[in-house]
Scaffold this active site. Structure first.
Site, PDB file in Angstrom:
ATOM      1  N   LYS A  81     -31.992  68.987 -63.226  1.00  0.00           N
ATOM      2  CA  LYS A  81     -31.944  68.144 -62.027  1.00  0.00           C
ATOM      3  C   LYS A  81     -32.505  68.542 -61.117  1.00  0.00           C
ATOM      4  O   LYS A  81     -33.179  67.704 -60.055  1.00  0.00           O
ATOM      5  CB  LYS A  81     -30.627  67.697 -61.811  1.00  0.00           C
ATOM      6  CG  LYS A  81     -29.694  68.719 -61.071  1.00  0.00           C
ATOM      7  CD  LYS A  81     -28.472  68.290 -60.669  1.00  0.00           C
ATOM      8  CE  LYS A  81     -27.537  69.111 -60.124  1.00  0.00           C
ATOM      9  NZ  LYS A  81     -26.276  68.711 -59.194  1.00  0.00           N
ATOM     10  N   ASP A  82     -33.232  69.838 -60.689  1.00  0.00           N
ATOM     11  CA  ASP A  82     -33.760  70.337 -59.815  1.00  0.00           C
ATOM     12  C   ASP A  82     -35.242  70.173 -59.811  1.00  0.00           C
ATOM     13  O   ASP A  82     -35.949  70.558 -58.881  1.00  0.00           O
ATOM     14  CB  ASP A  82     -33.478  72.170 -59.514  1.00  0.00           C
ATOM     15  CG  ASP A  82     -32.049  72.044 -59.035  1.00  0.00           C
ATOM     16  OD1 ASP A  82     -31.448  71.080 -58.617  1.00  0.00           O
ATOM     17  OD2 ASP A  82     -31.546  73.338 -59.199  1.00  0.00           O
ATOM     18  N   ARG A 129     -26.660  61.050 -52.788  1.00  0.00           N
ATOM     19  CA  ARG A 129     -26.080  60.135 -53.986  1.00  0.00           C
ATOM     20  C   ARG A 129     -24.856  60.326 -54.259  1.00  0.00           C
ATOM     21  O   ARG A 129     -24.264  58.970 -54.362  1.00  0.00           O
ATOM     22  CB  ARG A 129     -26.677  61.004 -55.321  1.00  0.00           C
ATOM     23  CG  ARG A 129     -26.277  60.038 -56.567  1.00  0.00           C
ATOM     24  CD  ARG A 129     -26.786  60.968 -57.897  1.00  0.00           C
ATOM     25  NE  ARG A 129     -26.453  62.223 -57.691  1.00  0.00           N
ATOM     26  CZ  ARG A 129     -25.038  62.547 -58.197  1.00  0.00           C
ATOM     27  NH1 ARG A 129     -24.201  61.613 -58.832  1.00  0.00           N
ATOM     28  NH2 ARG A 129     -24.706  63.921 -58.053  1.00  0.00           N
ATOM     29  N   ARG A 130     -24.053  61.276 -53.872  1.00  0.00           N
ATOM     30  CA  ARG A 130     -22.601  61.191 -54.184  1.00  0.00           C
ATOM     31  C   ARG A 130     -21.950  60.481 -52.876  1.00  0.00           C
ATOM     32  O   ARG A 130     -21.052  59.773 -52.842  1.00  0.00           O
ATOM     33  CB  ARG A 130     -22.065  62.724 -54.065  1.00  0.00           C
ATOM     34  CG  ARG A 130     -22.135  63.331 -55.650  1.00  0.00           C
ATOM     35  CD  ARG A 130     -21.874  64.630 -55.682  1.00  0.00           C
ATOM     36  NE  ARG A 130     -22.291  65.386 -56.869  1.00  0.00           N
ATOM     37  CZ  ARG A 130     -22.460  66.492 -57.091  1.00  0.00           C
ATOM     38  NH1 ARG A 130     -22.522  67.371 -56.308  1.00  0.00           N
ATOM     39  NH2 ARG A 130     -22.672  66.948 -58.267  1.00  0.00           N
ATOM     40  N   ARG A 147     -22.638  73.202 -48.413  1.00  0.00           N
ATOM     41  CA  ARG A 147     -23.564  73.958 -49.325  1.00  0.00           C
ATOM     42  C   ARG A 147     -22.803  75.374 -49.590  1.00  0.00           C
ATOM     43  O   ARG A 147     -21.735  75.526 -49.133  1.00  0.00           O
ATOM     44  CB  ARG A 147     -24.779  74.446 -48.663  1.00  0.00           C
ATOM     45  CG  ARG A 147     -24.529  75.060 -47.239  1.00  0.00           C
ATOM     46  CD  ARG A 147     -26.057  75.532 -46.554  1.00  0.00           C
ATOM     47  NE  ARG A 147     -26.574  76.501 -47.107  1.00  0.00           N
ATOM     48  CZ  ARG A 147     -27.761  77.259 -46.886  1.00  0.00           C
ATOM     49  NH1 ARG A 147     -28.179  77.070 -45.776  1.00  0.00           N
ATOM     50  NH2 ARG A 147     -28.316  78.176 -47.657  1.00  0.00           N
ATOM     51  N   ARG A 153     -17.581  76.696 -52.440  1.00  0.00           N
ATOM     52  CA  ARG A 153     -17.101  75.134 -52.097  1.00  0.00           C
ATOM     53  C   ARG A 153     -15.650  74.969 -52.603  1.00  0.00           C
ATOM     54  O   ARG A 153     -14.946  74.227 -51.749  1.00  0.00           O
ATOM     55  CB  ARG A 153     -18.436  74.350 -53.046  1.00  0.00           C
ATOM     56  CG  ARG A 153     -19.221  74.387 -52.501  1.00  0.00           C
ATOM     57  CD  ARG A 153     -20.283  73.489 -53.410  1.00  0.00           C
ATOM     58  NE  ARG A 153     -21.971  73.799 -52.905  1.00  0.00           N
ATOM     59  CZ  ARG A 153     -22.872  72.725 -52.898  1.00  0.00           C
ATOM     60  NH1 ARG A 153     -22.523  71.534 -53.267  1.00  0.00           N
ATOM     61  NH2 ARG A 153     -24.037  73.102 -52.714  1.00  0.00           N
ATOM     62  N   CYS A 240     -34.790  64.598 -55.321  1.00  0.00           N
ATOM     63  CA  CYS A 240     -33.746  64.829 -55.658  1.00  0.00           C
ATOM     64  C   CYS A 240     -32.724  64.661 -54.253  1.00  0.00           C
ATOM     65  O   CYS A 240     -31.444  64.408 -54.639  1.00  0.00           O
ATOM     66  CB  CYS A 240     -33.462  66.511 -56.029  1.00  0.00           C
ATOM     67  SG  CYS A 240     -34.044  67.615 -54.659  1.00  0.00           S
TER      68      CYS A 240
END
Length: 332
Positions: A81-82, A129-130, A147, A153, A240
């Protein structure tokens, strides 16, 4: 000859690269060694005092590709996805192995699900997106920029700084951390990022021996799904950081295998969205499945553009929103 596999130094990156190395050894008996590449993004995350935002994923990808082109490594492994959706001269995406479950998950205090969090609860994520999709659910939670690596996290929840964080299930699965998950989000609520859960295995385009070796890792079904999802993103011209979600699933239709693709584009506040789905037959020959996935992605993206997707991405709200404001959270 030992294949040198380039990887970022993070625990997740080395774990992912280790899976690729183990698969090559198992399938071909090829000896491998991991070569850790430190990127500017890694140094920023290690030394940074803030969890606000995130360094561009392009920083991570380009450092590995530079090492590949310089001959310092023979293979580079990325979270797919990166990767940018456009090709890089001299580099070939040689394999996309079978991917992990691509869904997003919640790690929350007290074993709570997203819907059980009281209004005003602090939820951390670095993904527009989230943010957009959770905002669209109207739960009244406060979404804060975040981050850092997985431990950092999740640690913010354990420390009580945040009530929950949103993460990709695939990363936690590869790290053996699924016990931390309090909810797996239904794609009907939150569609994952295009390519989420998949790995990209790259090598130099002129390295025919390595290209041939890596081909044994490629999974046609995963590649078809990834082509569909990333084609949607490419046609919509969203990177992205854009609030775009997409997920393709292989299913058995009346006349053989089919690919079912769902996608969504939103404004950052989740107030407006374009959501579409479509399916297409893949055919009997797996070699043709990636092309079928690309065609399906192009068709669905065209429908979304006709429905106004480009206008949503062009609005100022598509790149910033106060609900994703910076969190006053720091590395101690």
């Amino acid at each position: 000859m030992t294949l040198r596999i380039g990887t970022r130094r993070s625990t997740l990156a080395t774990t992912q690269s280790g899976h690729v190395a183990a698969a090559l050894t198992e399938k071909l008996g090829v000896p491998t060694t991991l070569v850790e590449i430190t990127t500017d993004g890694d140094r920023s995350q290690a030394a940074g005092t803030s969890l606000v935002g995130a360094p561009s994923t392009g920083v991570f990808v380009s450092a590995l590709r530079d090492a590949l082109l310089a001959g310092e490594v023979d293979v580079a492994v990325h979270s797919l996805k990166d990767l940018p959706t456009y090709p890089t001269e001299g580099i070939t995406l040689a394999a996309i192995p079978p991917r992990e479950d691509p869904r997003d998950v919640i790690v929350a205090r007290d074993g709570l699900t997203l819907g059980e969090l009281p209004p005003g609860s602090k939820v951390g994520t670095g993904s527009p997106r989230r943010v957009a999709q959770i905002e669209a659910l109207g739960l009244g939670v406060e979404l804060l920029g975040l981050r850092g690596n997985v431990d950092t996290r999740i640690g913010r929840v354990r420390e009580g700084v945040l009530d929950a964080v949103v993460l990709a299930r695939a990363g936690l699965a590869r790290l053996g951390r699924l016990d931390d998950v309090t909810e797996v989000l239904d794609p009907l609520q939150v569609l994952p990022a295009p390519g989420q859960g998949a790995l990209a295995v790259e090598c130099r385009s002129d390295d025919t021996a390595t290209l041939a070796a890596l081909a044994v890792l490629d999974d046609p079904a995963t590649r078809a799904a990834i082509h569909a999802e990333r084609t949607v993103m490419a046609v919509l011209e969203g990177g992205c950081a854009a609030p775009i979600g997409a997920l393709a699933d292989l299913a058995e239709g009346d006349d053989g295998p089919e690919l079912w693709l769902r996608a969504v584009v939103l404004t950052a506040d989740g107030g407006l969205s374009v959501r579409r789905s479509a399916a297409a037959p893949l055919g009997a020959d797996p070699a043709g499945w990636p092309a079928a996935g690309t065609a399906l992605g192009e068709a669905l993206a065209a429908e979304m553009l006709a429905d106004g997707a480009a206008e949503l991405l062009a609005t100022p709200e598509s790149t910033s929103h106060p609900s994703a404001r910076s969190a006053e959270v720091h590395n101690a």
